[in-house]
Write a protein that holds these residues in place. Structure first.
Motif, short mmCIF file in Angstrom:
data_model
loop_
_atom_site.label_atom_id
_atom_site.label_comp_id
_atom_site.label_asym_id
_atom_site.label_seq_id
_atom_site.Cartn_x
_atom_site.Cartn_y
_atom_site.Cartn_z
N ILE A 400 0.87 -1.18 0.00
CA ILE A 400 0.00 0.00 0.00
C ILE A 400 0.91 1.22 0.00
O ILE A 400 1.88 1.29 0.75
CB ILE A 400 -0.92 0.05 1.24
CG1 ILE A 400 -1.93 -1.07 1.24
CG2 ILE A 400 -1.67 1.39 1.28
CD1 ILE A 400 -2.81 -1.09 2.46
N VAL A 440 -7.64 4.65 1.42
CA VAL A 440 -7.28 3.23 1.52
C VAL A 440 -8.53 2.36 1.38
O VAL A 440 -8.52 1.34 0.68
CB VAL A 440 -6.57 2.95 2.86
CG1 VAL A 440 -6.39 1.45 3.07
CG2 VAL A 440 -5.22 3.64 2.91
N ASP A 441 -9.60 2.76 2.03
CA ASP A 441 -10.86 2.02 1.95
C ASP A 441 -11.34 1.95 0.50
O ASP A 441 -11.71 0.88 -0.01
CB ASP A 441 -11.90 2.69 2.85
CG ASP A 441 -13.23 1.95 2.86
OD1 ASP A 441 -13.24 0.72 2.68
OD2 ASP A 441 -14.28 2.60 3.06
N GLU A 502 -1.95 2.32 9.78
CA GLU A 502 -1.79 0.88 10.00
C GLU A 502 -2.93 0.33 10.85
O GLU A 502 -3.48 -0.75 10.57
CB GLU A 502 -0.45 0.59 10.67
CG GLU A 502 -0.20 -0.91 10.87
CD GLU A 502 1.15 -1.21 11.49
OE1 GLU A 502 1.61 -2.36 11.39
OE2 GLU A 502 1.75 -0.29 12.09
N TRP A 505 -5.92 0.14 8.70
CA TRP A 505 -5.80 -0.96 7.74
C TRP A 505 -6.15 -2.29 8.40
O TRP A 505 -6.87 -3.11 7.82
CB TRP A 505 -4.40 -1.02 7.15
CG TRP A 505 -4.13 -2.32 6.45
CD1 TRP A 505 -3.36 -3.35 6.86
CD2 TRP A 505 -4.71 -2.74 5.20
NE1 TRP A 505 -3.39 -4.39 5.98
CE2 TRP A 505 -4.22 -4.05 4.94
CE3 TRP A 505 -5.58 -2.16 4.29
CZ2 TRP A 505 -4.57 -4.76 3.81
CZ3 TRP A 505 -5.94 -2.89 3.16
CH2 TRP A 505 -5.45 -4.16 2.93
N ARG A 509 -9.08 -4.46 6.96
CA ARG A 509 -8.80 -5.81 6.46
C ARG A 509 -9.71 -6.83 7.16
O ARG A 509 -10.35 -7.66 6.52
CB ARG A 509 -7.34 -6.14 6.71
CG ARG A 509 -6.94 -7.57 6.29
CD ARG A 509 -5.69 -7.99 7.03
NE ARG A 509 -5.90 -8.03 8.47
CZ ARG A 509 -4.93 -7.88 9.37
NH1 ARG A 509 -3.68 -7.68 8.99
NH2 ARG A 509 -5.22 -7.92 10.67
#
Length: 529
Positions: A400, A440-441, A502, A505, A509
């Motif tokens: 990423i 990120v999503d 992090e 994430w 995840r």
């Protein structure tokens, strides 16, 4: 009568609670759900007070009602006026509702101070108003406003007021603790006297200002009252009304008196949550019977006993009211908590299994780092599956990369690039967002969306960040809790790190992995394409 008639006033008294406002469509949906639950009366509103309530009554006339009668609310006619000329009473009749509920003064202090009239004139208002509504063909419920305060101040006048309503033909007299300050022993003693004195059946309408509305309602039933007025989830003015979600199971299960159809009790929890959602209110987790924590168990000794017999720490079975048992896992957990959760997942584990002790030690270490599994049960299930080598692997992350840019006279922009593998396929994509976590999503969804279309129905419904150790300022570890919803379920996941990206994430995840796992159970998780 071995029946207690439940009178719901969520649509009227409940909407007087701070922050609650219902549209006509909202009120119709709630009324239909209440009818399905099996309450005897649904108070639709005050037809003379606003056009919205009148529209509700127009809609209600066209709908079939299986269990409930619709009631229109109002007051006695005004001093110096005739009931037949009173706009408020005429609006009740014109509402088309079969039941009229009117309140009248029974506290002499209120008669002279708030109503500004004589005690004799107030009795005339009660008699004429009830008579007018009865002659109009309606069932009439007289709400004796401030009755218990009135009885304490002038018992003879308070009793005369309700007997006046009885003589005029009222079908019910409902004793009101309008200020909510009466104690249970007073409710019991006074109600017993009135039940003995009056020939008309007696009901109760109490408020919760002393946190006693449920207890006071039950005292009324013990004293012989056979109608209880209240609201779903206790919504109402100031501290709320009597909470029907506690009253109904207490009367039906504990006192063994009918108040709703027996099979309907299992709909109590979903009714409470449904109405909370429409009212845009967060239902308290610790709400008795219907709250998410009502049958949640955390202490290891408790769970150990539950494994032997649920009656050890549950006064009713959760299924009785449509709720479910939950076993929480935290640093306070014992071996039994893990064994219980493993059994729920179909994993073979026992007190003798060394994996169980390792899992407990791992939980305690992770919670020491800041993880919180009792608020992130989806992450806990994934952790448990990892311990049994059953962790789902629908994708493997390669990298990423985040770019956050700020130019003069421009807003911050965020872009995430993600590279991952789905089976033998490498997916490399990028997406923007209104912040780095959102980027990120969006990138993860973009990368996985084609292969796993179910992601389109999932959305993040809550995102919480908590700083765990303020002493390190911006370098402090943070805990991220994410709540995800699809069309049927809600699940929560957690991540912890000194890097907020992090931690986010980790939670993102786990959110996807748990959603994928649920799809796998339904047999719909093979990658597309």
């Amino acid at each position: 009568m071995n029946r207690v008639f439940i009178y719901d006033t969520t649509l009227r008294d409940g909407t007087q609670g701070e922050g609650i406002s219902l549209s006509v469509e909202d009120k119709v949906k709630i009324a239909q759900r209440l009818d399905r639950l099996g309450v005897a009366y649904i108070e639709g509103g005050w037809p003379s007070s606003n056009p919205k309530d009148m529209e509700f009554f127009r809609r209600a006339q066209k709908l079939p009602w299986k269990n409930a009668k619709i009631a229109a609310f109002g007051s006695t006619c005004r001093p110096g006026s005739m009931a037949c000329d009173d706009p408020n009473l005429k609006a009740i009749v014109e509402s088309g509702a079969p039941v009229a509920t009117i309140f009248g003064k029974t506290w002499d202090f209120h008669v002279t101070t708030a109503l500004k009239t004589t005690l004799e004139e107030n009795l005339r208002l009660i008699h004429d108003s009830v008579t007018f509504l009865k002659e109009s063909g309606m069932e009439v419920i007289f709400d004796a406003e401030h009755f218990y305060d009135g009885y304490a101040a002038n018992p003879e006048y308070a009793k005369e007021a309700i007997l006046t309503a009885e003589k005029a033909g009222a079908d019910w007299v409902c004793l009101c603790d309008t200020n909510g300050g009466t104690l249970p022993q007073e409710i019991l003693a006074v109600t017993q006297e009135i039940v003995f004195l009056a020939r008309v059946p007696i009901g109760l309408h109490v408020h919760n200002d002393g946190d006693l509305a449920v207890a006071n309602s039950l005292m009324g039933v013990m004293a012989g009252a056979r109608q209880i007025q209240g609201t779903i989830n206790g919504y109402g003015e100031r501290c709320g009304n009597a909470n029907l979600c506690s009253i109904i199971p207490n009367v039906q299960v504990k006192m063994k008196m009918d108040c709703i159809p027996g099979e309907s009790l299992a709909h109590l929890t979903d009714t409470a949550h449904y109405i909370a959602e429409i009212a845009n209110q967060t239902l308290r987790n610790d709400m008795p019977y219907v709250g998410r924590s009502a049958f949640a168990h955390k202490g290891g000794m408790h769970v150990s006993a539950l494994l032997k017999d649920a009656q050890t720490y549950e006064h009713v079975t959760p299924e009785t009211v449509g709720n479910q048992r939950r076993i929480l896992v935290s640093e306070l957990s014992g071996m039994s908590n893990v064994i219980y959760k493993a059994k729920e997942l179909g994993l073979d584990i026992s007190h003798q299994n060394p994996q169980a002790r390792q899992i407990i030690d791992n939980i305690k270490e992770l919670e020491n780092q800041g993880y919180q599994f009792e608020g992130a049960e989806a992450s806990f299930e994934l952790m448990l599956r990892r311990a049994f080598d059953q962790e789902p692997e629908p994708f493997v992350l390669d990298a990423i990369k985040l770019m956050i840019e700020k130019r003069s006279n421009a807003e911050f922009t965020s872009e995430a690039t993600i590279k991952l593998r789905i089976g033998d396929q490498v997916v490399h994509t990028a997406a923007e967002g209104n912040g780095p976590v959102n980027a990120v999503d969006n990138a993860l969804r973009k990368a996985l969306g084609t292969a796993y279309p179910f992601l389109q129905s999932c959305h993040l419904s809550d995102y919480k960040v908590r700083v765990l150790d303020e002493k390190n300022a911006t370098g402090s570890p943070v805990r991220v809790l994410i709540e995800t919803r699809d069309a049927h379920d809600t699940w929560s996941t957690v991540g912890v790190s000194t890097n907020i990206i992090e931690a986010s994430w980790e939670a993102l995840r786990d959110s996807f992995l748990y959603g994928w796992l649920q799809q796998q159970k339904k047999g719909d998780t093979d990658p597309v394409g």
